[in-house]
Design a protein around this motif. Structure first.
Motif, PDB file in Angstrom:
ATOM      1  N   VAL A 296       0.964  -1.088   0.015  1.00  0.00           N
ATOM      2  CA  VAL A 296       0.014   0.073   0.051  1.00  0.00           C
ATOM      3  C   VAL A 296       0.863   1.149   0.074  1.00  0.00           C
ATOM      4  N   VAL A 297       0.781   2.071  -0.885  1.00  0.00           N
ATOM      5  CA  VAL A 297       1.285   3.312  -1.155  1.00  0.00           C
ATOM      6  C   VAL A 297       0.423   4.738  -0.920  1.00  0.00           C
ATOM      7  N   GLU A 298       0.334   5.472  -0.042  1.00  0.00           N
ATOM      8  CA  GLU A 298      -0.578   6.490   0.001  1.00  0.00           C
ATOM      9  C   GLU A 298       0.024   7.736  -0.094  1.00  0.00           C
ATOM     10  N   LEU A 299      -0.370   8.737  -0.843  1.00  0.00           N
ATOM     11  CA  LEU A 299       0.324  10.199  -0.758  1.00  0.00           C
ATOM     12  C   LEU A 299      -0.766  10.971  -0.731  1.00  0.00           C
ATOM     13  N   GLY A 300      -0.691  12.163  -0.042  1.00  0.00           N
ATOM     14  CA  GLY A 300      -1.528  13.400   0.102  1.00  0.00           C
ATOM     15  C   GLY A 300      -0.833  14.391   0.799  1.00  0.00           C
ATOM     16  N   PHE A 301      -1.691  15.298   1.361  1.00  0.00           N
ATOM     17  CA  PHE A 301      -1.221  16.351   2.245  1.00  0.00           C
ATOM     18  C   PHE A 301      -1.876  16.661   3.568  1.00  0.00           C
ATOM     19  N   LYS A 302      -1.220  17.206   4.636  1.00  0.00           N
ATOM     20  CA  LYS A 302      -1.824  17.546   5.770  1.00  0.00           C
ATOM     21  C   LYS A 302      -1.780  19.035   5.813  1.00  0.00           C
ATOM     22  N   SER A 303      -2.812  19.723   6.334  1.00  0.00           N
ATOM     23  CA  SER A 303      -2.724  21.226   6.476  1.00  0.00           C
ATOM     24  C   SER A 303      -1.886  21.736   7.642  1.00  0.00           C
ATOM     25  N   SER A 304      -1.661  22.769   7.430  1.00  0.00           N
ATOM     26  CA  SER A 304      -0.670  23.457   8.485  1.00  0.00           C
ATOM     27  C   SER A 304      -0.802  25.019   8.181  1.00  0.00           C
ATOM     28  N   LYS A 305      -0.631  25.746   9.399  1.00  0.00           N
ATOM     29  CA  LYS A 305      -0.491  27.149   9.198  1.00  0.00           C
ATOM     30  C   LYS A 305       0.256  28.002   8.135  1.00  0.00           C
ATOM     31  N   ASP A 306       1.633  27.641   8.308  1.00  0.00           N
ATOM     32  CA  ASP A 306       2.317  28.449   7.396  1.00  0.00           C
ATOM     33  C   ASP A 306       2.672  27.579   6.039  1.00  0.00           C
ATOM     34  N   ASP A 307       2.671  26.107   6.108  1.00  0.00           N
ATOM     35  CA  ASP A 307       3.144  25.175   4.898  1.00  0.00           C
ATOM     36  C   ASP A 307       2.216  24.281   4.601  1.00  0.00           C
ATOM     37  N   HIS A 308       2.548  24.063   3.331  1.00  0.00           N
ATOM     38  CA  HIS A 308       1.956  22.910   2.397  1.00  0.00           C
ATOM     39  C   HIS A 308       2.787  21.694   2.992  1.00  0.00           C
ATOM     40  N   ILE A 309       2.006  20.682   3.711  1.00  0.00           N
ATOM     41  CA  ILE A 309       2.633  19.504   4.093  1.00  0.00           C
ATOM     42  C   ILE A 309       2.362  18.320   3.254  1.00  0.00           C
ATOM     43  N   PHE A 310       3.295  17.793   2.679  1.00  0.00           N
ATOM     44  CA  PHE A 310       2.967  16.598   1.970  1.00  0.00           C
ATOM     45  C   PHE A 310       3.540  15.362   2.469  1.00  0.00           C
ATOM     46  N   TYR A 311       2.849  14.098   1.983  1.00  0.00           N
ATOM     47  CA  TYR A 311       3.400  12.801   2.717  1.00  0.00           C
ATOM     48  C   TYR A 311       3.211  11.839   1.634  1.00  0.00           C
ATOM     49  N   VAL A 312       4.272  10.737   1.790  1.00  0.00           N
ATOM     50  CA  VAL A 312       4.172   9.738   1.151  1.00  0.00           C
ATOM     51  C   VAL A 312       4.358   8.442   2.104  1.00  0.00           C
ATOM     52  N   LYS A 313       3.373   7.598   2.268  1.00  0.00           N
ATOM     53  CA  LYS A 313       3.111   6.463   3.054  1.00  0.00           C
ATOM     54  C   LYS A 313       3.172   5.379   2.731  1.00  0.00           C
ATOM     55  N   ASP A 314       4.025   4.080   3.333  1.00  0.00           N
ATOM     56  CA  ASP A 314       4.061   2.889   2.696  1.00  0.00           C
ATOM     57  C   ASP A 314       3.873   1.992   3.957  1.00  0.00           C
TER      58      ASP A 314
END
Lengths: 390, 118
Positions: A296-314
């Motif tokens: 399983v490979v998941e990608l997406g983003f999390k919200s944060s006040k000052d930044d765009h936070i992206f992630y890739v999870k396995d």
């Protein structure tokens, strides 16, 4: 580095002269005067004739002359004695002064065996020590400069060489991949399925080689600070759907589930091509490490006040604790058996880190044994200047 | 449509000319920059596919010579590069009138076809 030794005027020399001259004068004039007085007294006591007054006068003159000449002798003598003590001190003082002025090899002739000559001797030993040390320092400084220049030249040569090598390696790939493309699309006649399979293997390996060369070139550019980021505004959703098209071939035919969690239509101002490269590298890494049966490979983003936070999870094995500190190092590969199976330059994460930081963000990860790995990276929420004005 | 392919590598010009001929284009080749410059001056091409890194007289020299004689804007040049030239330089060259785009080696033929079709 001028050293300052404070030696005020001729204080020492003067005081020596005064201390010798004054007591000597006192010591020699007082007895002469007393002796003269006693003599004169005797002369007066023995007065018997008319010429006595004349005799007394001539005696006074005589004694005055003796006193005057004694005075001169004493002055000359004490001056000579004072000079004898004063001169070595003045010489030493001069040597110190010269030393302060940067002339480290001023030589003093040492006379006698008194305290001043001992001091002079010590000073000269210090001078010699200083000069030797300076010579050693100069020698190593020159050596260092030479080596530094050599290193700089070698570094430039290395960069030129690897740039030339990567160019030379890329050139033959052009006809290889070009002919593969022609053969694959049957431009040069219809291929049998076996021939097509062969051509596809050649092409996929050539593509792999191309990616490796690209990685080396990128890592080298990051090292030299030659990467130029071309920031534009783009929508994350359309970016993700483009990206999915690019990575789909990586999971095709494998039991890997690709989950994309992107629901908001956020606008990002960054380098789209480099962002794609970061995601691609992280996803390629994740795919290499997930279990073959149910990856399983998941990608997406999390919200944060000052930044765009992206992630890739396995859901892979995770990065062992003892290896976590090394994973952003060049050519480091966590599981050699695994990487041998999948290949790779060991530069993927180094490039990701360089790119993310170049774009003003950070990269980090969370990983536990058999708990999979999540790579996060942030990009600042900056907007183009024109938009800020609006 | 007449296309000139310039690259010092014979295999590359051979491959491009084979492909473009198969796709119905008329194709001429040159393996040196100097020769390419003469061909561009004497004949008219719809597109010139020009490699940047060639010995002695490279793609950049061809472009400069054309620019000096005010001929650059009459051409449609597609630059080929193997990243030996830095991105900023390439971007600056691409901004010039007469330069269509740049393609990075190894070039995907389908990508080249798209450029030519547009």
């Amino acid at each position: 580095m001028k050293r300052k030794f404070k030696l005020n005027n001729n204080f020492i020399a003067n005081s020596i002269q005064n201390k010798i001259l004054v007591p000597m004068l006192l010591l020699s004039l007082v007895p002469t005067f007393i002796f003269g007085m006693i003599f004169l007294n005797n002369e007066i006591a023995n007065l018997d004739g008319k010429d006595t007054l004349e005799n007394i006068y001539s005696d006074i003159i005589f004694f005055s002359m003796i006193m005057a000449s004694t005075l001169i002798l004493i002055i000359v003598f004490s001056h000579l004695v004072a000079k004898g003590i004063q001169n070595p001190i003045l010489e030493l003082k001069k040597a110190f002064k010269e030393f302060n002025g940067g002339k480290y090899d001023y030589i003093i002739k040492i006379k006698g065996h008194d305290e001043v000559s001992d001091l002079t001797q010590s000073f000269q030993t210090f001078q010699e020590y200083f000069i030797t040390n300076n010579k050693i320092k100069d020698f190593y400084q020159k050596e260092l400069e030479l080596k530094l220049n050599e290193l700089k030249k070698t570094d430039i040569l290395k960069d030129e060489f690897s740039s030339m090598i990567t160019h030379e390696l890329k050139t033959p790939l052009t006809p290889i991949r070009g002919y593969c493309e022609m053969l694959k699309e049957n431009s040069l006649g219809t291929l049998t399925s076996e021939q097509l399979e062969c051509i596809e293997t050649i092409d996929s390996n050539a593509l792999h080689l191309e990616k490796l060369i690209g990685d080396i070139l990128d890592a080298q550019k990051l090292d030299m600070g030659h990467i130029v980021f071309n920031k534009t505004e783009f929508h994350f959703d359309s970016f993700i759907s483009e990206l999915t098209k690019n990575i789909q071939p990586l999971v095709d035919g494998k039991n890997i589930q690709l989950i994309i969690t992107s629901s908001s239509d956020r606008v990002i101002f960054s380098d789209e091509q480099r962002l794609r490269q970061i995601f691609y590298n992280l996803i390629r890494n994740a795919i290499d490490f997930v279990p073959e049966i149910s990856g399983v490979v998941e990608l997406g983003f999390k919200s944060s006040k000052d930044d765009h936070i992206f992630y890739v999870k396995d859901n892979g094995l995770g990065i062992p604790k003892d290896k976590q500190s090394n994973i952003f190092k060049k050519f480091y590969q966590v599981d050699t058996a695994q990487t041998r199976k999948h290949g790779g330059s060991g530069l993927g994460l180094v490039i990701c880190k360089g790119m993310v930081e170049g774009l003003g963000g950070k990269i980090w990860f969370e990983s536990g044994h058999e708990q999979g790995t999540i790579f996060y990276f942030s990009l600042p929420k900056i907007l183009p200047v024109a938009n800020e004005v609006k | 449509m007449k296309i000139l392919v310039v690259d010092d590598n014979v295999d590359i010009t051979g491959m491009f000319s084979k492909y473009l001929t198969l796709k119905g284009y008329e194709c001429a080749i040159s393996n040196t920059g100097q020769n390419a410059l003469n061909m561009i001056k004497n004949q008219s091409f719809d597109y010139v596919i020009l490699d940047m890194s060639m010995p002695e007289f490279g793609g950049l020299d061809v472009i400069k010579s054309l620019e000096n004689e005010d001929l650059l804007k009459n051409n449609k040049i597609i630059i080929l590069t193997a990243s030996s030239v830095s991105n900023v330089d390439i971007e600056n060259i691409t901004k010039k009138e007469g330069i269509t785009t740049f393609l990075k080696k190894p070039v995907q033929l389908s990508e080249l076809l798209q450029v030519l079709a547009n």
